[in-house]
Design a protein around this motif. Structure first.
Motif, PDB file in Angstrom:
ATOM      1  N   THR A 272       0.825  -1.205   0.000  1.00 19.45           N
ATOM      2  CA  THR A 272       0.000   0.000   0.000  1.00 19.45           C
ATOM      3  C   THR A 272       0.864   1.261   0.000  1.00 19.45           C
ATOM      4  N   ASP A 273       2.139   1.113   0.300  1.00 20.38           N
ATOM      5  CA  ASP A 273       3.094   2.222   0.327  1.00 20.38           C
ATOM      6  C   ASP A 273       4.401   1.689  -0.265  1.00 20.38           C
ATOM      7  N   PRO A 274       4.708   2.027  -1.530  1.00 22.44           N
ATOM      8  CA  PRO A 274       5.878   1.437  -2.189  1.00 22.44           C
ATOM      9  C   PRO A 274       7.180   1.597  -1.422  1.00 22.44           C
ATOM     10  N   TRP A 275       7.456   2.779  -0.894  1.00 21.72           N
ATOM     11  CA  TRP A 275       8.709   2.988  -0.167  1.00 21.72           C
ATOM     12  C   TRP A 275       8.762   2.111   1.078  1.00 21.72           C
ATOM     13  N   GLN A 276       7.653   2.046   1.811  1.00 19.89           N
ATOM     14  CA  GLN A 276       7.612   1.209   3.003  1.00 19.89           C
ATOM     15  C   GLN A 276       7.784  -0.258   2.648  1.00 19.89           C
ATOM     16  N   THR A 277       7.251  -0.665   1.517  1.00 21.52           N
ATOM     17  CA  THR A 277       7.433  -2.047   1.060  1.00 21.52           C
ATOM     18  C   THR A 277       8.910  -2.364   0.869  1.00 21.52           C
ATOM     19  N   LEU A 278       9.642  -1.441   0.246  1.00 23.74           N
ATOM     20  CA  LEU A 278      11.072  -1.664   0.033  1.00 23.74           C
ATOM     21  C   LEU A 278      11.831  -1.672   1.355  1.00 23.74           C
ATOM     22  N   CYS A 279      11.418  -0.831   2.288  1.00 22.94           N
ATOM     23  CA  CYS A 279      12.062  -0.822   3.606  1.00 22.94           C
ATOM     24  C   CYS A 279      11.838  -2.144   4.335  1.00 22.94           C
ATOM     25  N   ILE A 280      10.636  -2.682   4.221  1.00 18.54           N
ATOM     26  CA  ILE A 280      10.354  -3.997   4.819  1.00 18.54           C
ATOM     27  C   ILE A 280      11.251  -5.057   4.195  1.00 18.54           C
ATOM     28  N   ALA A 281      11.370  -5.026   2.883  1.00 17.78           N
ATOM     29  CA  ALA A 281      12.221  -6.000   2.192  1.00 17.78           C
ATOM     30  C   ALA A 281      13.665  -5.909   2.679  1.00 17.78           C
TER      31      ALA A 281
END
Length: 343
Positions: A278-287
């Motif tokens: 739902t939040d591309p930047w947050q998705t990358l941070c999770i990864a």
């Protein structure tokens, strides 16, 4: 052609360029976010960096990217850009001998700099086979890890997903020299097709659905190797993560789906992450916090999410950092790849 359709054409072209640029930026941003955490355990990542929310320098326990500055890209982006240039130079085709030579030269340049950021296991084995005299057409018959998938975004930009058999043909041409196996090709087909669906104006759901369909086609190509189906595992992982509370996503990705260089883990984890984003930047941070092959998972996710959303949702300061540290100018590359797409 109506006046309205004529007026829409430049707007549509600008939107496609923004998506293509967003895909390449997302690839580089995810790669750079995962650079300091790659191959580390979740415990080491938490102790050295805390929560990953921005680009950071490689820490004391980072062995592969030791001493690298915040925003530095790794082999994921570098090989993708290498592939992009070969596609552009080859008018949409990749010469296998030229690709093999480029990979060999790339690793030699990395070794000369004293870098430990070298070729992955499948690519390394393929390059060694080429050096030993094996034809490039046969060198990738054992490559089943995620190396082809991590660099495939330029194919997604340059080739439309309308005919998946033809799309996978292009993936095979770009992958066979190092990953000419059912798993290697299926995983690259999945990520490439997801990017292509995004460039086409598709939603996240469209991108993931297209990825799974392309993986089904791709797993019938190359030399068969044992391993769970990318398409079947991808659909399972997507549904599993959708049914899992957000607070437990990271645990499920690490402990159930997996985050290693194996295609059946990292590529599948990427598709699941993208599906619930739902939040591309947050998705990358999770990864970047997952542990394992963090830079590749974040890079692949970034390429897909960038293709879907364009450049707007990537943080301006992070874009500036990555472009500056690595001397990147991605818009001309995106534009030249799109010129191949519309032919």
């Amino acid at each position: 052609m109506t006046a309205a359709s004529i007026a829409e054409e430049p707007q549509a072209a600008a939107s496609r360029l923004d998506s293509a640029h967003g895909a390449l930026l997302g690839l580089a941003l995810g790669d750079a976010l995962g650079m300091p955490t790659q191959s580390m355990s979740p415990t080491e990542i938490a102790e050295d960096y805390g929560s990953i929310e921005r680009l950071v320098d490689a820490g004391p326990r980072q062995r592969i990217a030791h001493g690298m500055r915040a925003g530095s890209i790794t082999d994921d982006t570098e090989q993708a850009l290498l592939l992009a240039q070969l596609l552009i130079d080859g008018d949409g085709h990749v010469d296998e001998r030229a690709f093999a030579s480029a990979l060999i030269n790339w690793e030699r340049a990395m070794e000369a700099k004293g870098s430990l950021d070298l070729l992955g296991p499948s690519t390394k084995q393929a390059v060694q086979r080429i050096l030993d005299g094996v034809p490039a057409s046969e060198s990738g018959r054992f490559g089943s890890t995620n190396g082809a998938a991590m660099r495939v975004a330029p194919i997604g930009i340059a080739v439309v997903p309308d005919d998946l058999d033809a799309f996978v043909d292009a993936v095979v041409e770009a992958s066979a020299v190092t990953h000419n196996t059912s798993l290697g090709i299926a995983s690259a087909s999945a990520i490439g097709a997801a990017v292509s669906a995004g460039i086409q104006g598709g939603s996240i759901q469209d991108a993931v659905d297209t990825a799974l369909a392309a993986a089904r086609v791709g797993e019938r190509r190359g030399h068969w190797v044992a391993g769970g189906s990318i398409a079947a595992r991808g659909a399972w992982a997507r549904d599993l993560l959708r049914a899992t509370p957000v607070s437990e996503h990271a645990t499920v990705l690490r402990d159930v789906i997996g985050t290693s260089v194996a295609s059946q883990e990292s590529v599948v984890a990427t598709l699941a992450l993208v599906a619930v984003s739902t939040d591309p930047w947050q998705t990358l941070c999770i990864a970047a916090e997952l542990g394992g092959d963090t830079d590749t998972i974040a890079a692949m996710a970034g390429a897909v999410l960038g293709a879907v959303h364009g450049t707007e949702l990537w943080p301006a300061d992070a874009i500036e950092c990555v472009n500056s540290v690595n001397s990147l100018d991605l818009v001309p590359i995106a534009r030249q790849l799109l010129e191949l797409r519309v032919r």
